[in-house]
Design a protein around this motif. Sequence first.
Motif, PDB file in Angstrom:
ATOM      1  N   MET A 117      53.478  -6.976  51.921  1.00 41.30           N
ATOM      2  CA  MET A 117      52.329  -6.716  50.756  1.00 41.30           C
ATOM      3  C   MET A 117      53.067  -7.284  49.391  1.00 41.30           C
ATOM      4  N   ILE A 118      52.384  -7.830  48.522  1.00 40.01           N
ATOM      5  CA  ILE A 118      52.604  -8.191  47.205  1.00 40.01           C
ATOM      6  C   ILE A 118      51.888  -7.619  46.364  1.00 40.01           C
ATOM      7  N   GLU A 119      52.533  -6.867  45.262  1.00 42.94           N
ATOM      8  CA  GLU A 119      51.859  -6.152  44.224  1.00 42.94           C
ATOM      9  C   GLU A 119      52.030  -6.526  42.929  1.00 42.94           C
ATOM     10  N   ILE A 120      51.175  -7.149  42.171  1.00 42.69           N
ATOM     11  CA  ILE A 120      51.301  -7.512  40.901  1.00 42.69           C
ATOM     12  C   ILE A 120      50.528  -6.899  39.866  1.00 42.69           C
ATOM     13  N   SER A 121      51.133  -6.313  38.985  1.00 42.03           N
ATOM     14  CA  SER A 121      50.418  -5.079  38.038  1.00 42.03           C
ATOM     15  C   SER A 121      50.648  -5.230  36.643  1.00 42.03           C
ATOM     16  N   ARG A 122      49.826  -5.781  35.873  1.00 43.55           N
ATOM     17  CA  ARG A 122      49.428  -6.012  34.425  1.00 43.55           C
ATOM     18  C   ARG A 122      50.580  -7.066  34.078  1.00 43.55           C
ATOM     19  N   VAL A 123      50.672  -8.224  34.651  1.00 40.49           N
ATOM     20  CA  VAL A 123      51.607  -9.038  34.464  1.00 40.49           C
ATOM     21  C   VAL A 123      50.956 -10.178  33.469  1.00 40.49           C
ATOM     22  N   SER A 124      51.908 -10.377  32.437  1.00 34.78           N
ATOM     23  CA  SER A 124      51.449 -11.666  31.595  1.00 34.78           C
ATOM     24  C   SER A 124      52.679 -12.533  31.286  1.00 34.78           C
ATOM     25  N   LYS A 125      52.364 -13.937  31.171  1.00 36.13           N
ATOM     26  CA  LYS A 125      53.470 -14.732  30.684  1.00 36.13           C
ATOM     27  C   LYS A 125      53.009 -15.596  29.811  1.00 36.13           C
ATOM     28  N   SER A 126      53.780 -15.863  28.665  1.00 28.62           N
ATOM     29  CA  SER A 126      53.575 -16.905  27.698  1.00 28.62           C
ATOM     30  C   SER A 126      54.564 -17.934  27.539  1.00 28.62           C
ATOM     31  N   TYR A 127      54.328 -19.168  27.015  1.00 30.43           N
ATOM     32  CA  TYR A 127      55.207 -20.417  26.617  1.00 30.43           C
ATOM     33  C   TYR A 127      54.739 -20.480  25.255  1.00 30.43           C
ATOM     34  N   ASN A 128      55.868 -21.214  24.668  1.00 35.28           N
ATOM     35  CA  ASN A 128      55.888 -21.910  23.395  1.00 35.28           C
ATOM     36  C   ASN A 128      55.766 -20.756  22.379  1.00 35.28           C
ATOM     37  N   LYS A 129      56.852 -19.834  22.649  1.00 39.18           N
ATOM     38  CA  LYS A 129      57.029 -18.646  21.642  1.00 39.18           C
ATOM     39  C   LYS A 129      55.767 -17.729  21.642  1.00 39.18           C
ATOM     40  N   GLY A 130      54.961 -17.863  22.780  1.00 38.70           N
ATOM     41  CA  GLY A 130      53.691 -16.728  22.800  1.00 38.70           C
ATOM     42  C   GLY A 130      52.333 -17.428  22.391  1.00 38.70           C
ATOM     43  N   LYS A 131      52.327 -18.852  22.017  1.00 37.51           N
ATOM     44  CA  LYS A 131      51.193 -19.371  21.683  1.00 37.51           C
ATOM     45  C   LYS A 131      50.487 -19.943  22.771  1.00 37.51           C
ATOM     46  N   VAL A 132      51.002 -20.079  24.134  1.00 38.49           N
ATOM     47  CA  VAL A 132      50.286 -20.432  25.196  1.00 38.49           C
ATOM     48  C   VAL A 132      50.358 -19.278  26.143  1.00 38.49           C
ATOM     49  N   LYS A 133      49.167 -18.470  26.501  1.00 39.69           N
ATOM     50  CA  LYS A 133      49.086 -17.656  27.542  1.00 39.69           C
ATOM     51  C   LYS A 133      48.947 -18.227  28.597  1.00 39.69           C
ATOM     52  N   ALA A 134      49.898 -18.254  29.653  1.00 37.80           N
ATOM     53  CA  ALA A 134      49.790 -18.856  30.966  1.00 37.80           C
ATOM     54  C   ALA A 134      49.325 -17.937  31.773  1.00 37.80           C
ATOM     55  N   VAL A 135      49.419 -16.790  31.893  1.00 34.47           N
ATOM     56  CA  VAL A 135      49.110 -15.520  32.959  1.00 34.47           C
ATOM     57  C   VAL A 135      48.720 -14.249  31.732  1.00 34.47           C
ATOM     58  N   ASP A 136      47.786 -13.807  31.832  1.00 31.92           N
ATOM     59  CA  ASP A 136      47.030 -12.948  31.004  1.00 31.92           C
ATOM     60  C   ASP A 136      46.605 -11.255  31.580  1.00 31.92           C
ATOM     61  N   ASP A 137      47.638 -10.498  31.725  1.00 31.91           N
ATOM     62  CA  ASP A 137      47.146  -9.096  32.229  1.00 31.91           C
ATOM     63  C   ASP A 137      46.855  -9.096  33.627  1.00 31.91           C
ATOM     64  N   LEU A 138      47.485  -9.942  34.529  1.00 28.86           N
ATOM     65  CA  LEU A 138      47.138 -10.006  35.769  1.00 28.86           C
ATOM     66  C   LEU A 138      47.563  -8.871  36.823  1.00 28.86           C
ATOM     67  N   SER A 139      46.550  -8.200  37.341  1.00 31.47           N
ATOM     68  CA  SER A 139      46.812  -7.450  38.613  1.00 31.47           C
ATOM     69  C   SER A 139      45.986  -7.703  39.753  1.00 31.47           C
ATOM     70  N   LEU A 140      46.872  -7.634  41.031  1.00 24.49           N
ATOM     71  CA  LEU A 140      46.483  -8.227  42.133  1.00 24.49           C
ATOM     72  C   LEU A 140      47.367  -7.305  43.281  1.00 24.49           C
ATOM     73  N   VAL A 141      46.593  -7.118  44.436  1.00 27.29           N
ATOM     74  CA  VAL A 141      47.270  -6.641  45.624  1.00 27.29           C
ATOM     75  C   VAL A 141      47.352  -7.599  46.864  1.00 27.29           C
ATOM     76  N   VAL A 142      48.108  -8.079  47.313  1.00 27.83           N
ATOM     77  CA  VAL A 142      48.012  -8.839  48.709  1.00 27.83           C
ATOM     78  C   VAL A 142      48.546  -8.143  49.804  1.00 27.83           C
ATOM     79  N   ARG A 143      47.665  -7.732  50.648  1.00 24.92           N
ATOM     80  CA  ARG A 143      48.076  -6.893  51.638  1.00 24.92           C
ATOM     81  C   ARG A 143      48.691  -7.538  52.801  1.00 24.92           C
TER      82      ARG A 143
END
Length: 241
Positions: free
Chosen positions: A1-27
């Motif tokens: 199982m993979i659990e992703i909870s409220r995950v965010s990731k930015s580049y260029n000192k926060g100017k580029v939001k690559a992943v934005d508040d991602l939540s997901l469960v892979v069973r």
Amino acid sequence: MIEISRVSKSYNKGKVKAVDDLSLVVRSGEIFGFLGPNGAGKTTTIKMIVGLLKPDAGTITVEGFDVRRDGLKSKSITSYVPDYPSIYERLTGLEYLNFIGDVYGIPKRERLERIEKWLDIFELRAAVANPIQSYSHGMKQKIVLTAALLPAPRVMVLDEPLVGLDPRAAHHLKELMREHCGQGKTLFFSTHIMEVAEKLCDRIGIIDKGRLVACGTMDELKKLDRDNQSLEGIFLELTDK
């Protein structure tokens, strides 16, 4: 199982939001397809799952192990095939597979049996004694997939695994993916091939501009848009705005 909870990731000192508040469960026991346009955040998400990138916020667990706090434990049960694999090309195919076997601590007898099996399936036996630098792109993809299958991992994370494979190898890989999940294990993969995702996946997640815009079985996704009953049509509609 993979659990992703409220995950965010930015580049260029926060100017580029690559992943934005991602939540997901892979069973456990399911093939999960991860779709999105180029630059939507698929590869960034995958690299965070396997511990190559650290999220700016949120948590990711693999079989209950936090990928940041328990990185070695999560990696020990996970195999990862990137979209552009980096291989030690001066090694022969067999040397590379034995290196992977050593990394995962696979006993030699089990290792040999598994290597023999995958070499036959991917038709690599004639090339395995040659340096990897002499391989075609498709053969390199096959040796990387063989290495990923070698540890018999609990979780497989594959980024565009079908790219470069001939039809026979692609067919075998799809069978192996289903077999993997039939054992109660987890498979997370990205693809641009809609027909494959539609036929193979138990559930599908669609990401656009770093946010999850849809997630569910094909029947559930079809309910989102009565006019589009193909995955391609649903995908284009959801990512067009």
